[in-house]
Design an enzyme around this catalytic site. Structure first.
Site, short mmCIF file in Angstrom:
data_model
loop_
_atom_site.label_atom_id
_atom_site.label_comp_id
_atom_site.label_asym_id
_atom_site.label_seq_id
_atom_site.Cartn_x
_atom_site.Cartn_y
_atom_site.Cartn_z
N LYS A 131 0.73 -1.25 0.04
CA LYS A 131 -0.01 -0.04 0.03
C LYS A 131 0.77 1.24 -0.05
O LYS A 131 2.12 1.07 0.23
CB LYS A 131 -1.12 0.01 1.16
CG LYS A 131 -1.99 -1.40 1.06
CD LYS A 131 -2.92 -1.24 2.27
CE LYS A 131 -3.81 -2.57 2.48
NZ LYS A 131 -4.64 -2.56 3.34
N GLU A 188 -8.75 -10.75 -8.27
CA GLU A 188 -7.86 -9.62 -8.04
C GLU A 188 -6.80 -9.40 -8.92
O GLU A 188 -6.59 -8.35 -9.22
CB GLU A 188 -7.41 -9.43 -6.42
CG GLU A 188 -8.80 -9.24 -5.39
CD GLU A 188 -8.32 -9.39 -4.12
OE1 GLU A 188 -6.98 -9.53 -3.65
OE2 GLU A 188 -9.13 -9.42 -3.12
P1 RTP Z 1 -6.48 -6.53 3.16
O1 RTP Z 1 -7.81 -6.98 2.55
O2 RTP Z 1 -6.07 -5.16 2.88
O3 RTP Z 1 -5.52 -7.52 3.31
O4 RTP Z 1 -7.04 -6.42 4.88
P2 RTP Z 1 -7.83 -7.40 5.75
O5 RTP Z 1 -8.46 -8.35 4.94
O6 RTP Z 1 -6.81 -7.76 6.65
O7 RTP Z 1 -8.83 -6.40 6.22
P3 RTP Z 1 -10.39 -6.11 5.62
O8 RTP Z 1 -11.13 -6.00 6.66
O9 RTP Z 1 -10.60 -6.65 4.47
O10 RTP Z 1 -10.17 -4.50 5.31
C1 RTP Z 1 -9.33 -4.13 4.21
C2 RTP Z 1 -8.48 -2.87 4.57
O11 RTP Z 1 -9.46 -1.60 5.20
C3 RTP Z 1 -8.67 -0.83 6.19
N1 RTP Z 1 -9.42 -1.00 7.53
N2 RTP Z 1 -9.40 0.10 8.05
N3 RTP Z 1 -11.39 0.47 11.14
C4 RTP Z 1 -10.64 0.73 10.12
O12 RTP Z 1 -10.31 1.78 10.04
C5 RTP Z 1 -10.34 -0.19 9.13
N4 RTP Z 1 -10.60 -1.23 8.98
C6 RTP Z 1 -10.14 -2.12 7.95
C7 RTP Z 1 -7.36 -1.81 6.43
O13 RTP Z 1 -6.39 -1.12 5.59
C8 RTP Z 1 -7.59 -3.18 5.76
O14 RTP Z 1 -6.41 -3.77 5.63
#
Ligand code: RTP
Length: 155
Positions: free
Chosen positions: A16, A133
């Site tokens: 990112k 993706e």
């Molecule tokens: P990614 O898809 O980026 O690998 O992340 P992930 O599955 O670990 O998490 P996901 O729940 O899919 O969320 C995607 C991205 O959104 C941002 N995020 N911000 N509460 C918040 O501010 C929040 N929650 C999620 C993060 O950058 C996360 O990786």
């Protein structure tokens, strides 16, 4: 059954904008290379809002969605396609929990990040999403099929 256990998967990994700005590109790519996965796509890319919105469309109802789109489009990202047996789940382990403060030491987020909103890296959460993706972020001709000469086990 054996054949399905041996299935080669693809995952979409993205450094990112914060990872690029902080100079973590080499460090992150190294971890996947050293693990033993095969890199089949790699590019720097300034992501337009429409693509970020499509990539994260499942999160569009979340309160953090607008900030997430701003974050991902705030500067260049590094787009990668990695291939290997079990690569999707293994990459998620290498990456660590979404909240870097919960991520184990030794993982990318556990070692290199603090905030969920600046968690350095994305990895696909299923083989289906890996394919989806990669097709979303790479154009035809940008991916490279190859057999590592010195390591035929990296299929
Ligand atoms: P990614 O898809 O980026 O690998 O992340 P992930 O599955 O670990 O998490 P996901 O729940 O899919 O969320 C995607 C991205 O959104 C941002 N995020 N911000 N509460 C918040 O501010 C929040 N929650 C999620 C993060 O950058 C996360 O990786």
């Amino acid at each position: 059954l054996v054949a399905s256990l041996e299935q080669v998967d693809q995952t979409y990994i993205m450094i990112k904008p914060d990872g690029v700005q902080r100079g973590l590109v080499g460090e992150i790519i190294s971890r996947f290379e050293r693990k033993g996965f095969k890199l089949t796509g790699l590019k720097m890319f300034q992501c337009p809002a429409e693509l970020a919105e499509e990539h994260y469309k499942d999160l569009s109802a979340k309160p953090f969605y607008p900030k997430l789109i701003d974050y991902i489009t705030s500067g260049p990202v590094v787009c990668m396609a990695w291939e290997g047996v079990g690569v999707v789940a293994s990459a998620r382990k290498l990456i660590g929990s979404t909240d870097p403060l919960q991520a184990e030491p030794g993982t990318i987020r556990g070692d290199l990040a603090v905030q969920t909103g600046r968690n350095v890296i994305h990895g696909s959460d299923s083989p289906e999403n890996g394919k989806r993706e990669i097709a979303l972020w790479f154009k035809e001709g940008e991916l490279c099929e190859w057999t590592p000469a010195q390591a035929p086990w990296l299929r």
